[in-house]
Design a protein around this motif. Structure first.
Motif, mmCIF file in Angstrom:
data_model
loop_
_atom_site.group_PDB
_atom_site.id
_atom_site.type_symbol
_atom_site.label_atom_id
_atom_site.label_comp_id
_atom_site.label_asym_id
_atom_site.label_seq_id
_atom_site.Cartn_x
_atom_site.Cartn_y
_atom_site.Cartn_z
ATOM 1 N N ALA A 250 -17.755 -78.699 -50.880
ATOM 2 C CA ALA A 250 -16.542 -78.515 -50.076
ATOM 3 C C ALA A 250 -16.813 -78.755 -48.598
ATOM 4 O O ALA A 250 -15.996 -79.379 -47.896
ATOM 5 N N ARG A 251 -17.947 -78.283 -48.098
ATOM 6 C CA ARG A 251 -18.272 -78.500 -46.681
ATOM 7 C C ARG A 251 -18.445 -79.981 -46.380
ATOM 8 O O ARG A 251 -18.010 -80.458 -45.328
ATOM 9 N N ARG A 252 -19.076 -80.723 -47.288
ATOM 10 C CA ARG A 252 -19.271 -82.152 -47.071
ATOM 11 C C ARG A 252 -17.944 -82.905 -47.085
ATOM 12 O O ARG A 252 -17.800 -83.927 -46.414
ATOM 13 N N LEU A 253 -16.982 -82.387 -47.858
ATOM 14 C CA LEU A 253 -15.684 -83.058 -47.979
ATOM 15 C C LEU A 253 -14.657 -82.540 -46.993
ATOM 16 O O LEU A 253 -13.564 -83.113 -46.873
ATOM 17 N N GLY A 254 -14.979 -81.445 -46.304
ATOM 18 C CA GLY A 254 -14.006 -80.834 -45.408
ATOM 19 C C GLY A 254 -12.864 -80.167 -46.144
ATOM 20 O O GLY A 254 -11.730 -80.141 -45.649
ATOM 21 N N ARG A 255 -13.161 -79.618 -47.305
ATOM 22 C CA ARG A 255 -12.141 -78.956 -48.113
ATOM 23 C C ARG A 255 -12.582 -77.525 -48.435
ATOM 24 O O ARG A 255 -13.699 -77.106 -48.089
ATOM 25 N N ARG A 256 -11.710 -76.787 -49.120
ATOM 26 C CA ARG A 256 -12.059 -75.468 -49.635
ATOM 27 C C ARG A 256 -12.070 -75.512 -51.158
ATOM 28 O O ARG A 256 -11.127 -76.042 -51.760
ATOM 29 N N PRO A 257 -13.095 -74.961 -51.781
ATOM 30 C CA PRO A 257 -13.116 -74.987 -53.245
ATOM 31 C C PRO A 257 -12.148 -73.962 -53.836
ATOM 32 O O PRO A 257 -11.904 -72.909 -53.245
ATOM 33 N N ARG A 258 -11.598 -74.285 -54.955
ATOM 34 C CA ARG A 258 -10.764 -73.362 -55.719
ATOM 35 C C ARG A 258 -11.443 -73.131 -57.061
ATOM 36 O O ARG A 258 -12.037 -74.044 -57.637
ATOM 37 N N TYR A 259 -11.355 -71.889 -57.544
ATOM 38 C CA TYR A 259 -12.027 -71.528 -58.791
ATOM 39 C C TYR A 259 -11.021 -70.976 -59.799
ATOM 40 O O TYR A 259 -10.016 -70.373 -59.431
ATOM 41 N N ARG A 260 -11.349 -71.164 -61.066
ATOM 42 C CA ARG A 260 -10.607 -70.545 -62.155
ATOM 43 C C ARG A 260 -11.623 -69.873 -63.069
ATOM 44 O O ARG A 260 -12.498 -70.545 -63.640
ATOM 45 N N LEU A 261 -11.549 -68.553 -63.175
ATOM 46 C CA LEU A 261 -12.495 -67.821 -64.012
ATOM 47 C C LEU A 261 -12.159 -68.059 -65.475
ATOM 48 O O LEU A 261 -10.993 -67.964 -65.892
ATOM 49 N N ILE A 262 -13.172 -68.338 -66.262
ATOM 50 C CA ILE A 262 -12.961 -68.600 -67.683
ATOM 51 C C ILE A 262 -13.206 -67.333 -68.494
ATOM 52 O O ILE A 262 -13.895 -66.405 -68.054
ATOM 53 N N GLU A 263 -12.656 -67.295 -69.687
ATOM 54 C CA GLU A 263 -12.881 -66.180 -70.597
ATOM 55 C C GLU A 263 -14.246 -66.317 -71.240
ATOM 56 O O GLU A 263 -14.818 -67.407 -71.337
ATOM 57 N N GLN A 264 -14.768 -65.196 -71.710
ATOM 58 C CA GLN A 264 -16.070 -65.191 -72.364
ATOM 59 C C GLN A 264 -16.073 -66.162 -73.548
ATOM 60 O O GLN A 264 -15.195 -66.125 -74.396
ATOM 61 N N GLY A 265 -17.056 -67.058 -73.572
ATOM 62 C CA GLY A 265 -17.178 -68.007 -74.658
ATOM 63 C C GLY A 265 -16.456 -69.315 -74.436
ATOM 64 O O GLY A 265 -16.667 -70.273 -75.188
ATOM 65 N N ALA A 266 -15.591 -69.393 -73.423
ATOM 66 C CA ALA A 266 -14.874 -70.633 -73.137
ATOM 67 C C ALA A 266 -15.782 -71.612 -72.393
ATOM 68 O O ALA A 266 -16.756 -71.217 -71.757
ATOM 69 N N ALA A 267 -15.429 -72.891 -72.480
ATOM 70 C CA ALA A 267 -16.228 -73.920 -71.809
ATOM 71 C C ALA A 267 -16.020 -73.862 -70.309
ATOM 72 O O ALA A 267 -14.888 -73.768 -69.827
ATOM 73 N N ALA A 268 -17.109 -73.922 -69.578
ATOM 74 C CA ALA A 268 -17.062 -73.921 -68.113
ATOM 75 C C ALA A 268 -17.409 -75.309 -67.600
ATOM 76 O O ALA A 268 -17.738 -76.220 -68.365
ATOM 77 N N SER A 269 -17.346 -75.463 -66.291
ATOM 78 C CA SER A 269 -17.749 -76.720 -65.679
ATOM 79 C C SER A 269 -19.262 -76.884 -65.802
ATOM 80 O O SER A 269 -19.986 -75.910 -66.049
ATOM 81 N N PRO A 270 -19.771 -78.106 -65.625
ATOM 82 C CA PRO A 270 -21.231 -78.292 -65.651
ATOM 83 C C PRO A 270 -21.910 -77.392 -64.606
ATOM 84 O O PRO A 270 -21.372 -77.175 -63.524
ATOM 85 N N PHE A 271 -23.060 -76.859 -64.966
ATOM 86 C CA PHE A 271 -23.889 -76.030 -64.084
ATOM 87 C C PHE A 271 -23.351 -74.622 -63.864
ATOM 88 O O PHE A 271 -23.903 -73.878 -63.040
ATOM 89 N N SER A 272 -22.297 -74.212 -64.569
ATOM 90 C CA SER A 272 -21.883 -72.806 -64.547
ATOM 91 C C SER A 272 -22.450 -72.157 -65.799
ATOM 92 O O SER A 272 -22.109 -72.545 -66.912
ATOM 93 N N PHE A 273 -23.338 -71.187 -65.613
ATOM 94 C CA PHE A 273 -24.052 -70.584 -66.741
ATOM 95 C C PHE A 273 -23.894 -69.066 -66.738
ATOM 96 O O PHE A 273 -23.951 -68.438 -65.676
ATOM 97 N N ASP A 274 -23.715 -68.516 -67.938
ATOM 98 C CA ASP A 274 -23.618 -67.066 -68.077
ATOM 99 C C ASP A 274 -24.938 -66.479 -68.554
ATOM 100 O O ASP A 274 -24.993 -65.379 -69.087
ATOM 101 N N ARG A 275 -26.022 -67.199 -68.360
ATOM 102 C CA ARG A 275 -27.353 -66.774 -68.781
ATOM 103 C C ARG A 275 -28.368 -67.379 -67.816
ATOM 104 O O ARG A 275 -28.090 -68.400 -67.170
ATOM 105 N N ALA A 276 -29.528 -66.760 -67.744
ATOM 106 C CA ALA A 276 -30.534 -67.152 -66.747
ATOM 107 C C ALA A 276 -31.664 -67.936 -67.397
ATOM 108 O O ALA A 276 -32.280 -67.469 -68.347
ATOM 109 N N TYR A 277 -31.912 -69.147 -66.903
ATOM 110 C CA TYR A 277 -33.139 -69.842 -67.287
ATOM 111 C C TYR A 277 -33.547 -70.890 -66.251
ATOM 112 O O TYR A 277 -34.095 -71.939 -66.573
#
Length: 308
Positions: A250-277
Motif C-alpha cells: 500500500a505504501r508503494r502504491l500510495g493507497r490504503r489496504p482493506r481487509y476482509r476477515l475470513i471464517e475458520q477453514g475458509a480460503a485466504a489470500s496467498p501468504f495468510s496463514f493460521d499456523r506457524a512454520y
C-alpha cells in the motif's frame, strides 16, 4: 565443480541459475522435455524424466560434477533419478519447499499442531515419521497436502541409502522479477490494493518466509559447490505476515489496504496463514551463505509487480 546438469531450469530462478553457472565458466547442460531451449552456450538434453529408459538414453555415458534438480515433485521421480544418476554425479541437489514443514499437511498423529521450535529448523521435520503418507481429511486442502507430502516423500527417497551426496534445498516463497514471477502471488496483492478490493486474511495471521528469485539462484549455485549434505533452509532474513506485506504494498502504491476477515477453514489470500512454520536459515548462514533481508529487496519486487 566443472560440469553441471540442471533438470528443469527453463523459467524464473532456474534460468538465473543456469546463466550464473555458465557465466562463471562451468559446462552447463539443461535437461527438459524440449518445451524451451536453454540460453546460448548451454547444452541441451531432451527427455521426460518419468521415462527411465528414455532418460538413460538421453544421458548416454555422461556424468556430472553436480546435478541440480529443479522439478522433482514425486517420490517416483526421485526413485528414477536415484537409479539413473547413481555413479554419474558427485553431488545431487533437489529444490524442495518450505511447505514440507506446514503442520496442516503433516500426516499421522499430531496433524495440525505447530512444530517446535518456530521458526522451524531442518531438524523440525522427521521424514521417517511422516511416511507412509496418510489421506488428508480436509478435501479443501487436498492440493496443498499432496504437494507438501509428495515433496517430503521425494526427499526421503534420496535420503534413504544415498546413492550420492544429497542436498535438499527447502525454499521459502520466491518473489521478485515482475512478469517472471509466474505464480502471480505478489501481483494478487498489488492488483487488489490498487483497486481498493479487500484482501482476505485470517484474524491473527502468522509470519512466513520469503526469498528473492536471484537470491535462491545464488544459493543453489553456491550449494552445488559445497561439501555439506542433508536439508538446508533457504530464506531471506526477516519473516513477514500478510498484513505487513499489504502495508508495504500500500505504501508503494500510495493507497490504503482493506481487509476482509475470513471464517475458520475458509480460503485466504496467498501468504495468510493460521499456523506457524516460518523458517530458520541458520544452517546455511553458518555454512557460509550470506542472506539478504526481505526489507531490502521487497520494495523493488513490489514495484516490478506493479509495472508488470
Amino acid at each position: 565443480m566443472n560440469t553441471i546438469l540442471v533438470i528443469g531450469g527453463s523459467r524464473y530462478f532456474g534460468k538465473s541459475l543456469v546463466t550464473k553457472a555458465r557465466d562463471a565458466g562451468h559446462e552447463v547442460t539443461v535437461l527438459n522435455r524440449g518445451s524451451s531451449a536453454p540460453p546460448a552456450g548451454v547444452g541441451h538434453l531432451v527427455a521426460d524424466r518419468d521415462d527411465e529408459a528414455g532418460l538413460r538414453a538421453a544421458l548416454g555415458p555422461r556424468g556430472f560434477d553436480a546435478v541440480i534438480d529443479q522439478v522433482c515433485y514425486t517420490p517416483r521421480q526421485a526413485a528414477v533419478a536415484r537409479r539413473v544418476f547413481a555413479g554419474r554425479t558427485g553431488r545431487y541437489l533437489m529444490t524442495s519447499t518450505m511447505e514440507v514443514y506446514d503442520p496442516a499437511t503433516l500426516p499421522g498423529p499430531g496433524q495440525g499442531s505447530v512444530p517446535v521450535p518456530v521458526p522451524v529448523t531442518e531438524d523440525s521435520l522427521d521424514l521417517a515419521r511422516t511416511l507412509p503418507a496418510a489421506r488428508h481429511p480436509d478435501h479443501a486442502q487436498a492440493h496443498a497436502y499432496a504437494y507438501a507430502e509428495q515433496k517430503r516423500q521425494a526427499e526421503a527417497v534420496f535420503l534413504r541409502e544415498p546413492a550420492f551426496p544429497f542436498v535438499s534445498v527447502r525454499t521459502a516463497h520466491v518473489l521478485g522479477g515482475g512478469r517472471e514471477e509466474f505464480t502471480g502471488r505478489l501481483a494478487h496483492y498489488v492488483e487488489r490494493i490498487a483497486a481498493g478490493t479487500p484482501v482476505d486474511v485470517h484474524e491473527a495471521p502468522y509470519a512466513t518466509s520469503f526469498i528473492h528469485h536471484r537470491e535462491i539462484a545464488d544459493l543453489l549455485y553456491w550449494a552445488a559447490g559445497q561439501e555439506f549434505t542433508g536439508p538446508v533452509n533457504a530464506a531471506s532474513h526477516g519473516a513477514l505476515d500478510v498484513t505487513g506485506l499489504c502495508e508495504l504494498v500500500a505504501r508503494r502504491l500510495g493507497r490504503r489496504p482493506r481487509y476482509r476477515l475470513i471464517e475458520q477453514g475458509a480460503a485466504a489470500s496467498p501468504f495468510s496463514f493460521d499456523r506457524a512454520y516460518a523458517m530458520d536459515n541458520g544452517r546455511a548462514a553458518a555454512l557460509g551463505f550470506r542472506f539478504g533481508r526481505v526489507a531490502d529487496w521487497l520494495p523493488q519486487a513490489i514495484d516490478e509487480a506493479a509495472e508488470a
